[in-house]
Scaffold this motif. Structure first.
Motif, PDB file in Angstrom:
ATOM      1  N   VAL B 123       0.840  -1.201   0.000  1.00  0.00           N
ATOM      2  CA  VAL B 123       0.000   0.000   0.000  1.00  0.00           C
ATOM      3  C   VAL B 123       0.872   1.247   0.000  1.00  0.00           C
ATOM      4  O   VAL B 123       0.632   2.196  -0.759  1.00  0.00           O
ATOM      5  N   VAL B 124       1.910   1.250   0.832  1.00  0.00           N
ATOM      6  CA  VAL B 124       2.814   2.403   0.864  1.00  0.00           C
ATOM      7  C   VAL B 124       3.515   2.543  -0.486  1.00  0.00           C
ATOM      8  O   VAL B 124       3.559   3.631  -1.076  1.00  0.00           O
ATOM      9  N   THR B 127       1.117   3.901  -3.031  1.00  0.00           N
ATOM     10  CA  THR B 127       0.830   5.322  -2.840  1.00  0.00           C
ATOM     11  C   THR B 127       1.981   6.171  -3.377  1.00  0.00           C
ATOM     12  O   THR B 127       1.770   7.169  -4.069  1.00  0.00           O
ATOM     13  N   ILE B 128       3.194   5.757  -3.043  1.00  0.00           N
ATOM     14  CA  ILE B 128       4.373   6.504  -3.490  1.00  0.00           C
ATOM     15  C   ILE B 128       4.442   6.535  -5.018  1.00  0.00           C
ATOM     16  O   ILE B 128       4.609   7.589  -5.634  1.00  0.00           O
ATOM     17  N   ARG B 130       2.126   5.924  -7.196  1.00  0.00           N
ATOM     18  CA  ARG B 130       1.004   6.617  -7.829  1.00  0.00           C
ATOM     19  C   ARG B 130       1.333   8.091  -8.021  1.00  0.00           C
ATOM     20  O   ARG B 130       1.020   8.699  -9.039  1.00  0.00           O
ATOM     21  N   PHE B 306      -2.895  -7.657  -5.102  1.00  0.00           N
ATOM     22  CA  PHE B 306      -4.159  -6.979  -4.840  1.00  0.00           C
ATOM     23  C   PHE B 306      -3.901  -5.579  -4.282  1.00  0.00           C
ATOM     24  O   PHE B 306      -4.317  -4.577  -4.871  1.00  0.00           O
ATOM     25  N   ASP B 307      -3.173  -5.516  -3.158  1.00  0.00           N
ATOM     26  CA  ASP B 307      -3.003  -4.239  -2.466  1.00  0.00           C
ATOM     27  C   ASP B 307      -2.255  -3.203  -3.303  1.00  0.00           C
ATOM     28  O   ASP B 307      -2.602  -2.028  -3.288  1.00  0.00           O
ATOM     29  N   PHE B 310      -4.709  -1.914  -5.840  1.00  0.00           N
ATOM     30  CA  PHE B 310      -5.722  -1.150  -5.110  1.00  0.00           C
ATOM     31  C   PHE B 310      -5.189   0.250  -4.801  1.00  0.00           C
ATOM     32  O   PHE B 310      -5.867   1.259  -5.027  1.00  0.00           O
ATOM     33  N   ALA B 311      -3.949   0.322  -4.304  1.00  0.00           N
ATOM     34  CA  ALA B 311      -3.395   1.619  -3.902  1.00  0.00           C
ATOM     35  C   ALA B 311      -3.007   2.482  -5.102  1.00  0.00           C
ATOM     36  O   ALA B 311      -3.064   3.694  -5.036  1.00  0.00           O
TER      37      ALA B 311
END
Lengths: 268, 369
Positions: B123-124, B127-128, B130, B306-307, B310-311
């Motif tokens: 997830v981190v 986010t980064i 993205r 998945f994660d 998703f992120a």
């Protein structure tokens, strides 16, 4: 010539790994109004610490959820793993090897294949949306890997030690308490680090089984960053918060971290 | 004796938990995947939904039904993601390990740098990346810092596809790929003098290839052509995944390189092998078992990814869809539990396909020892 290429390659690789980190810090330290796409790589003038304050306020409950979740699930699963490993390594019974193999299978399954029944089950026992439900799930699906690590570790302890204690009249728990446990510190460290990072970073169970008030930080971060309107300083500050605990573990206990990584690398 | 019973009782709760949460749930999930749960919206969220057995209908719909075109693209995405993610992580990991094996100054520092993303969550990382892959920012404007023109690749936002093929040709391509792989196995068996393996792999390869070029070309899954291809939006996802995981393959390879006895390398040198030849004929073959383990681990991660997606792109973005995302979307947003369960079973089968041969070979090795 060879040396030159070697260093050039290492430099490029270092940039590839560290530039994203640099940009994250940079963005987190910028005033929201000053985050524009064409100046993303410019150093913030002035440095704006407020983002961390706001992100911390927004994420604090989720951060706390993650702390409670990761610490309690790790502690419980280490305890379960130590006992299981002790039984399998020192008190094997007929068929115990087969049962162990069947148990290990749980490590390899993709959790998508049990997610719907799990969701129903957690709902049915009234733990849906609670942190306790998530803790239970992590402890259960952690059983295979923690049992594996402890069993391998305890197999190295000579059986004679257990025998001697038995002759001295110690029972099952007495031997565990006075012979096995004092020797177990390295295994506990490996398991604790492995489980802590796994559970802290986990997302699928968390997003399926929690409500906003019980969300861990991974879910909150994914949702914040997913919203289009949000300014990027907050997700970046949030990402730093979400990454910090496991990063600290990695930096200070890297040796054990790697050992857990190599031991449990095929976990689901 | 009392202690033996205690020992068993201590293990029992874990055994029961695994029996229920792993085996029981897989069984239940299989059952759900064979029902119509979710077809009737009134029943979907009922506490005790009335389920009807429908056989393999959900599976059939996923592969040939009109509405599930998104599932099929997600399968294609998964195949390309897995291939490039594995190739990228193995390649970069090996290069990094080879570089570090030469003992440059600051080796410890480099190792820490290459491995730290492993400590982050997907997830981190998502986010980064993205943020890094914003079409008008991040990576794309990086060249302007050196006075160069910016890149224009739209990364995650592109809807472009390349290597487009018709879904109807999937049986043909699958048979072709598996047939050729078996042919290779047969060739290796021939060189190693394993007659039984040669016979069976040759036979099954022949059957598959003959089928592919006769019936396979005319077998149609759908009554109309349906184009699918490599979705270029995945390039960014692959980049992020390689960033996260290549440190891990580096650690594996580095351990392997350090484990090669000096005598072996000396012998190669004495035989007059050049550096390239040493890598090609001595070192890489010795690293083959590590490559296999790494492929299993990476393949396992890739199949249930998945994660990260998703992120990076969210649930509703078809160009980066994978089965795990589509499964979640169907079951937990659309209440299509039966179809979601079917995808779960398919993922389990895929993972089993990767992991079981590996476990069997590991087991055999241990028995031989």
């Amino acid at each position: 010539m060879g040396r030159f290429f070697l260093h050039a390659f290492l430099l490029l690789a270092t940039l590839f790994f560290l530039l994203p980190v640099y940009l994250v810090i940079l963005t987190a330290l910028k005033e929201p109004a000053k985050i524009t796409l064409d100046t993303v790589w410019h150093w913030p003038e002035p440095v704006y610490w407020e983002s961390f304050h706001i992100a911390w306020e927004a994420f604090r409950p989720k951060f706390q959820n993650s702390v409670v979740l990761a610490l309690s699930a790790t502690a419980l699963s280490a305890l379960v793993g130590a006992l299981n490993g002790y039984v399998l390594a020192k008190w094997p019974f007929r068929g115990s090897n087969l049962l162990f193999a069947l148990m290990l299978f749980g490590m390899f399954i993709p959790y998508q294949s049990i997610l719907i029944p799990l969701f129903q089950f957690v709902k049915a026992i009234g733990l849906y949306g609670t942190l306790w439900g998530l803790i239970l799930v992590h402890v259960v699906y952690g059983i295979p890997i923690v049992t594996l690590i402890f069993k391998n570790y305890y197999s190295e302890i000579p059986d004679e030690l257990v025998e001697a204690a038995r002759i001295d009249g110690a029972g099952f728990f007495g031997i565990f308490r006075h012979v096995i446990l004092p020797l177990s510190a390295p295994a506990f460290v490996v398991v604790a680090i492995w489980q802590f990072t796994q559970i802290w970073n986990e997302f699928l169970f968390a997003v399926t089984l929690t409500r906003p008030e019980s969300q861990p930080i991974t879910v909150a971060l994914a949702q914040l960053a997913g919203g289009e309107a949000v300014k990027w300083n907050l997700p970046m500050a949030g990402a730093i918060l979400a990454a910090l605990p496991t990063l600290l573990v990695y930096i200070f206990l890297g040796r054990y971290f790697l050992r857990g990584l190599l031991a449990g690398s095929v976990k689901g | 004796m009392r202690d033996r019973i205690t020992a068993f009782l201590v293990l029992l709760p874990s055994l029961a938990a695994v029996a229920i949460f792993v085996y029981g749930f897989i069984g239940q999930n299989l059952w759900v995947s064979l029902t119509d749960w979710g077809k009737n919206p009134a029943q979907a969220l009922a506490l005790r939904p009335e389920l009807h057995f429908v056989g393999l209908e959900n599976y059939l719909e996923l592969f040939t039904g009109f509405v599930d075109v998104r599932f099929r693209q997600s399968v294609v995405n998964l195949i390309f993601f897995t291939l490039f993610f594995m190739g990228g992580s193995l390649g970069l990991g090996l290069l990094l390990a080879m570089a570090l094996d030469r003992g440059p100054k600051g080796e410890g520092f480099f190792r820490t740098v290459f491995l730290f993303p492993m400590a982050l969550s997907f997830v981190v990382t998502g986010t980064i990346w993205r943020w890094l892959l914003q079409p008008q920012g991040g990576v794309n404007v990086l060249p302007t810092l050196f006075g160069l023109p910016p890149f224009h690749f739209p990364w995650l936002t592109t809807r472009q596809q390349t290597w487009v093929f018709d879904w109807n040709q999937l049986p043909f391509y699958t048979a072709l790929a598996v047939g050729l792989t078996l042919l290779y196995v047969a060739w290796k068996a021939h060189r190693e003098g394993e007659r039984k393996r040669l016979f069976w792999s040759l036979l099954s390869s022949g059957v598959l290839l003959v089928w592919a070029f006769t019936l396979g070309r005319t077998t149609h899954l759908l009554p109309y052509p349906e184009p699918h291809g490599f979705s270029l939006a995945l390039v960014g996802v692959i980049l992020a995944a390689v960033w996260q995981m290549s440190g891990y393959t580096m650690a594996l390879y580095l351990a392997g390189l350090r484990g090669i006895p000096v005598e072996v390398l000396e012998a190669a040198k004495v035989d007059g092998a050049s550096e390239w030849q040493t890598y090609r004929h001595v070192i890489l073959p010795l690293l083959a078992p590590i490559t296999l383990s790494a492929m299993i681990v990476l393949g396992h991660i890739a199949l249930k990814i998945f994660d990260l997606i998703f992120a990076m792109a969210g649930l509703d973005y078809a160009p980066t869809d994978v089965p795990a995302i589509y499964m979640y979307l169907l079951a937990f947003r659309g209440n299509q539990f039966a179809k979601g369960a079917a995808i779960g079973i398919l993922l389990l089968l895929l993972v089993a396909l990767v992991v079981i041969p590996y476990l069997v070979s590991q087991l055999r090795k241990e028995v031989r020892r």
